[in-house]
Scaffold this active site. Structure first.
Site, short mmCIF file in Angstrom:
data_model
loop_
_atom_site.label_atom_id
_atom_site.label_comp_id
_atom_site.label_asym_id
_atom_site.label_seq_id
_atom_site.Cartn_x
_atom_site.Cartn_y
_atom_site.Cartn_z
N CYS A 9 0.83 -1.21 0.00
CA CYS A 9 0.00 0.00 0.00
C CYS A 9 0.86 1.26 0.00
O CYS A 9 2.05 1.23 0.30
CB CYS A 9 -0.92 -0.01 1.22
N ASP A 132 -4.93 -2.48 12.20
CA ASP A 132 -3.77 -1.60 12.17
C ASP A 132 -3.47 -1.15 13.59
O ASP A 132 -4.34 -1.16 14.47
CB ASP A 132 -4.03 -0.40 11.25
#
Length: 225
Positions: A9, A132
């Site tokens: 990402c 996360d």
């Protein structure tokens, strides 16, 4: 060991995206959030359409207007949207109606196992969850890891991706504690924000394959429903 979905990402450069896709990753992600270190403007993101069809193309959004997200999907050819803010289950459900066929990934910022309880709220309105590390000022790409041993016995109601400070040197340790559907890496395979290090991506994949992991295709995530 099984199959593992691997997403890289925060890509900002077309040539790096093409090279990373050629290495065999499952997905590439671009950050559509202005005023963040890895922001890629929509006007510069049309090249996503040229990436191979087996690679999932993910746009990362943070509490953004659904019309903005829909425009990104149309212009950049996104196949999935990652919602990294405080998007409610209802917002996620509405996005599914707006964007049929587009997978929804809901990021949860985790401080302790109790934070995982919110995952049940998203059971019926997204296809995938992402865990996360919590940071008080930044929503992602911090390089901070989750407490993997603390989360080792937790279960989630949906397929999920592990993020938060992963890199080629610690990924196998993380997988010794946790059993995610896939991995999401950004800062751990960079030279600087938005500038990916192809050597690190290659080493990441070699580490996984050395332990018997097969890298899944982008189509391995559940279909949008």
């Amino acid at each position: 060991m099984g199959r593992l979905f691997v997403k890289i990402c925060g890509i900002t450069r077309q040539e790096q995206a093409e090279a990373i896709a050629a290495l065999g990753v499952s997905a590439v992600g671009v950050v559509a959030v202005p005023n963040t270190p890895r922001y890629l403007p929509l006007s510069a993101a049309r090249w996503l359409r040229s990436l191979p069809g087996h690679v999932e193309k993910v746009g990362v959004f943070l509490n953004q207007d659904p019309q903005v997200i829909a425009t990104w999907v149309e212009v950049a050819g996104l196949t999935a949207v990652q919602l990294h803010g405080q998007e409610s289950p209802e917002t996620c459900r509405q996005l599914g109606e707006w964007l049929p066929g587009i997978r929804r990934i809901k990021a949860l910022r985790i401080r302790c196992p109790a934070d995982l309880q919110v995952a049940d709220l998203y059971r019926d309105c997204v296809e995938v969850l992402l865990l996360d590390a919590y940071h008080p000022q930044r929503a992602g790409g911090t390089g901070e890891t989750l407490n993997w041993p603390e989360l080792a016995h937790c279960s989630l109601p949906l397929p999920w991706l592990l993020a938060g400070g992963l890199n080629p040197d610690n990924v196998l340790q993380a997988l010794s504690y946790l059993h995610p559907t896939g991995l999401d890496l950004s800062s751990g395979v960079e030279r600087q924000p938005g500038d990916k290090d192809l050597g690190k991506v290659r080493r990441l994949l070699q580490q996984l394959e050395s332990q018997g992991w097969e890298i899944a295709s982008g189509q391995s995530l559940p279909p949008a429903g």
